[in-house]
Scaffold this active site. Structure first.
Site, short mmCIF file in Angstrom:
data_model
loop_
_atom_site.label_atom_id
_atom_site.label_comp_id
_atom_site.label_asym_id
_atom_site.label_seq_id
_atom_site.Cartn_x
_atom_site.Cartn_y
_atom_site.Cartn_z
N HIS A 25 0.82 -1.22 0.00
CA HIS A 25 0.00 0.00 0.00
C HIS A 25 0.86 1.27 0.00
O HIS A 25 0.38 2.33 -0.35
CB HIS A 25 -1.07 -0.03 1.10
CG HIS A 25 -0.61 0.32 2.49
ND1 HIS A 25 -0.31 -0.63 3.44
CD2 HIS A 25 -0.42 1.51 3.09
CE1 HIS A 25 0.03 -0.04 4.57
NE2 HIS A 25 -0.02 1.27 4.39
N ASP A 65 1.09 -7.72 2.50
CA ASP A 65 1.20 -6.29 2.15
C ASP A 65 2.67 -5.87 1.98
O ASP A 65 3.20 -5.15 2.82
CB ASP A 65 0.50 -5.46 3.23
CG ASP A 65 0.24 -4.03 2.80
OD1 ASP A 65 0.83 -3.58 1.80
OD2 ASP A 65 -0.55 -3.34 3.48
N SER A 98 3.93 2.25 8.48
CA SER A 98 3.73 1.26 7.44
C SER A 98 5.05 1.01 6.74
O SER A 98 5.74 1.96 6.36
CB SER A 98 2.71 1.76 6.43
OG SER A 98 1.44 1.45 6.88
N1 ARG Z 1 -4.89 0.64 7.71
C1 ARG Z 1 -3.60 0.69 7.07
C2 ARG Z 1 -3.04 2.10 7.14
O1 ARG Z 1 -3.52 2.89 7.89
C3 ARG Z 1 -3.64 0.15 5.68
C4 ARG Z 1 -4.35 1.03 4.70
C5 ARG Z 1 -4.31 0.54 3.28
N2 ARG Z 1 -5.26 -0.51 3.00
C6 ARG Z 1 -6.60 -0.32 2.77
N3 ARG Z 1 -7.37 -1.33 2.58
N4 ARG Z 1 -7.15 0.88 2.72
O2 ARG Z 1 -2.49 2.70 6.30
N1 GLU Z 2 -1.34 1.41 7.64
C1 GLU Z 2 -0.71 2.50 8.36
C2 GLU Z 2 0.26 3.32 7.51
O1 GLU Z 2 0.10 3.49 6.37
C3 GLU Z 2 -0.01 1.95 9.54
C4 GLU Z 2 -1.02 1.47 10.46
C5 GLU Z 2 -1.17 2.35 11.64
O2 GLU Z 2 -1.78 3.43 11.59
O3 GLU Z 2 -0.62 1.90 12.66
O4 GLU Z 2 1.15 3.93 7.98
#
Ligand code: ARG
Ligand code: GLU
Length: 755
Positions: free
Chosen positions: A88, A224, A657
């Site tokens: 991502h 991921d 991330s």
């Molecule tokens: N929750 C993770 C973050 O905050 C992954 C986000 C990307 N994936 C998604 N399905 N939106 O970035």
């Molecule tokens: N998915 C999040 C990012 O893009 C990390 C997850 C979180 O917020 O801990 O940085």
């Protein structure tokens, strides 16, 4: 006997009680680990020293940690600049190389040789050369007597002087940031490489498996990850993209452990967390939970429902809106989890109890009382004052600034006209060209028909929720039309305005600056935006900024007070996109009554979730075959199963991330990519019982690279190790089976591993 038990329980409680922190909490500055954390880390099982993690004199772990594009973290995993981060995080880059013929998002991408690796003009890779405490220099001459304005200008002056005198080598840059709300300052010497190429990415069915349904959720089964490579000039220094550039030779790269994780294993996560708010007063937390989060969630509920229905009905829309939908849904879901978590763990009550102790301590110390006695009452008053303004700010930001797509675009066009109004034609032309460039991408994935529906629904919501008169222009328009039919109004204004229609807008922007601006200023959506933004500035912005300035000053004083009044506590600064270390243990949790989550998921779980043809839960044919034949090679765990993800108590946030999860010895064991939903309130109030970060097991990454993609050349450049095997045979005479040595020739020894 009783006393003995009491003593024992005190001894058990001591390590955390004495620090006031729960194991796992904290995002620590690497240069302070020796003083603050080393002994605790070692007591939790770490076999390294603080110097192994951060050293300015020799290669250390920090030299393998790279800020990826300024928004994610990545790490070096070979002596040839191979960089690992999340799928991502690399999504934009992967998408930019994707076309109908070469659908790298759908099918994945694997460069067969260095020559096939794909350049990405907008990506960067930043190293931290060293970190220095510059608090004294930055705060010289700053006293309590200065007004906020005087204070700021003193700091600006100090900053200018410091930058002037700071010794930097060629390619080095200096970043100075406030910490602890401006009570301390640290300087970061950085070095940035701009030639970062795409090396490999799994298909979306692996890299984004579970998509939005599984986002922020445990148990998780997402692979991921994506691979990039840093290229440098012949001198190994940063160089703009050139075919002649060569793979970067790192000072340190992470060896990769094939031994996996077990519950209670020590884990260290090293990266660039973006933003947290750990030292808010209870009034602010209450406001977030009860007022602001619900408002933002409510707006996104409406927008997401409309877009989701459209995506389900039309495959083309699904492609166009997938990434936008994911971005909106990501924080929508996070805020829901955050509010629920704060309620479930009594986040407000906890803050209040701490504030009670604070107040008591002040009362026992006249000097403190004099200096800090006003803070909490003033916080209470200012948060009350700001509430309506903060709420309107969120409604405006979410509705006008974000979720009605065309309103965001009009916002840019409004900035454009401002440039001509201030008589700066060069700035106008420059900005216009950048906008035109941006619009090419925007309109490709834009359907005014859908946006029009969002507009109608959210304008109605805006009118319903507005206070201070900020939606009066909307009401006025509808009254003029003689009814409150939002859909009919949306239909008319989207047809009349040129802005929702790419060609009509481009025709306007093609004219001379004067003609373009005149045409825009007559456009009905532009006019609506102007009215809304003017009334917002006048009724909300000014007061908000004013009160918020007071809150910021109080927050700085409060931070100072907390550190003085709770000398037994160990404080860590809020995240601010600078390099941090967090450490914890592999650990499951209990999300609700009678439910227990174990900390590791397996490929079996991918197959349990498999829904043929589904856009979130489909599984590639080849992965199914590998699952059936159990062809996991050296990557299976000792029971012959293929691990996919695991969780731990590391304190992480957005920006972490792509951060490496590192074992007790300094080897890579996983790749951070998310947190569990129940624990997303760790940005405000970490709770060791439910706050967990989610990592991809590194063996799953290797399995996909090797067995799924057949990219053996990448495995060959990595350094695979068996730290646990070595431990087990330590001191024994049993001959160890050696790892097959593949492509080991000329490999630079990694500096840190102690295994
Ligand atoms: N929750 C993770 C973050 O905050 C992954 C986000 C990307 N994936 C998604 N399905 N939106 O970035
Ligand atoms: N998915 C999040 C990012 O893009 C990390 C997850 C979180 O917020 O801990 O940085």
């Amino acid at each position: 006997m009783k006393n003995w038990i009491k003593l024992l329980s005190i001894a058990i409680l001591l390590p955390t009680a004495s620090t006031g922190l729960l194991a796992g909490e904290g995002m620590w500055l690497p240069l302070l680990l020796k003083a603050l954390n080393e002994s605790e880390m070692q007591s939790m099982g770490m076999k390294m020293t603080a110097e192994d993690i951060y050293s300015v004199n020799r290669g250390s772990l920090k030299d393998a940690i790279v800020h990826f594009g300024g928004f994610c973290t990545s790490e070096l995993i070979s002596d040839q600049g191979l960089l690992l981060t999340n799928h991502h995080c690399g999504y934009g880059a992967i998408q930019s190389h994707t076309s109908l013929e070469n659908n790298y998002i759908r099918d994945g991408f694997w460069a067969r040789s260095l020559a096939d690796e794909l350049p990405n003009p907008s990506l960067s890779a930043t190293f931290i050369v060293r970190i220095e405490d510059v608090s004294e220099k930055m705060l010289k001459g700053v006293t309590d007597k200065l007004s906020e304005k005087e204070r700021q200008s003193m700091i600006d002056k100090n900053m200018a002087a410091l930058k002037e005198s700071f010794a930097l080598d060629i390619h080095e840059e200096l970043v100075i940031r406030p910490f602890f709300k401006g009570n301390q300052y640290f300087a970061f010497v950085t070095m940035t490489y701009n030639d970062v190429r795409l090396v490999g990415a799994p298909p979306e069915m692996i890299g984004k498996f579970g998509s939005d349904t599984d986002n922020w959720v445990w148990p998780r089964h997402t692979g991921d990850f994506a691979l990039f490579r840093i290229y440098a000039g012949a001198d190994n220094m940063p160089a703009e993209y050139s075919e002649d550039n060569v793979p970067y030779k790192p000072k340190h790269f992470l060896p990769i452990s094939l031994d996996g994780v077990a519950p209670d294993d020590f884990t260290l996560v090293f990266g660039f967390p973006g933003r947290t708010n750990q030292y808010l007063p209870s009034f602010a937390v209450e406001q977030t939970v009860d007022v602001l989060n619900p408002a933002k969630i409510g707006v996104r509920d409406i927008a997401l429902k409309i877009v989701d229905a459209e995506m389900r009905a039309d495959a083309q829309v699904k492609i166009q809106y997938a990434s936008k939908f994911a971005r909106i849904a990501n924080y929508w879901k996070k805020w829901i989890g955050e509010s629920q978590g704060l309620k479930a763990t009594d986040g407000v009550g906890r803050k209040q109890r701490m504030e009670d102790t604070f107040t008591q301590r002040l009362q026992n110390n006249p000097q403190w009382q004099k200096k800090y006695g006003d803070i909490l009452p003033q916080f209470r008053q200012h948060y009350k004052e700001i509430e309506t303004f903060a709420l309107m700010r969120d409604y405006y930001g979410e509705i006008i600034g974000r979720n009605i797509e065309i309103m965001r675009i009009v916002g840019y066009l409004n900035n454009l006209t401002k440039r001509l109004e201030s008589n700066d034609e060069a700035a106008y032309l420059n900005y216009r060209d950048r906008l035109i460039n941006y619009f090419e991408g925007f309109y490709k994935d834009y359907q005014s028909r859908i946006d029009q529906k969002v507009f109608a629904a959210l304008m109605e919501h805006y009118v319903e929720k507005a206070q201070l008169g900020i939606a009066d222009p909307v009401k006025g328009k509808l009254i003029l039309r003689g009814n409150m039919d939002y859909a009919a109004w949306a239909k008319d204004i989207y047809a009349e305005s040129a802005i929702p229609h790419r060609d009509r807008l481009m025709a306007i922007l093609d004219k001379t600056p004067g003609e373009s601006v005149a045409a825009l200023q007559k456009d009905p959506l532009f006019m609506l935006y102007s009215e809304l933004s003017k009334i917002y500035q006048a009724k909300v912005s000014e007061t908000y900024e004013d009160v918020n300035g007071k809150i910021n000053r109080l927050q700085r004083l409060y931070m100072e007070a907390l550190m003085e009044v709770f000398p037994e506590k160990r404080f860590y600064p809020d995240a601010n996109s600078t390099m941090r270390v967090t450490y914890g243990k592999v650990n499951g949790y209990e999300p609700r009554d009678a439910v227990t989550y174990t900390p590791v998921t397996y490929l079996d779980g991918v197959m349990e979730k498999y829904v043929p043809g589904d856009y979130e839960f489909d599984v590639p044919q080849k992965l199914q075959e590998l699952y059936i034949s159990k062809d996991y090679g050296q990557y299976a765990d000792k029971n012959g199963k293929m691990p996919v993800c695991f969780i731990g108590s590391n304190h992480t946030t957005g920006g972490n991330s792509g951060s490496p999860a590192i074992d007790a010895h300094g080897n890579l064991i996983g790749l951070n990519f998310d947190r569990v939903w129940e624990g997303t309130m760790s940005d405000i109030n970490y709770d060791a019982s439910i706050c967990r970060n989610i990592m991809v097991d590194i063996r799953y990454v290797l399995f996909i690279v090797d067995k799924y993609a057949g990219a053996q050349r990448l495995i060959d450049e990595m350094k695979l190790v068996h730290p646990k095997k070595n431990q087990r045979v330590e001191g024994s005479t049993i001959k160890r089976k050696r790892l097959p040595k593949k492509g080991n020739k000329g490999r630079k020894a990694a500096t840190v591993p102690k295994n």
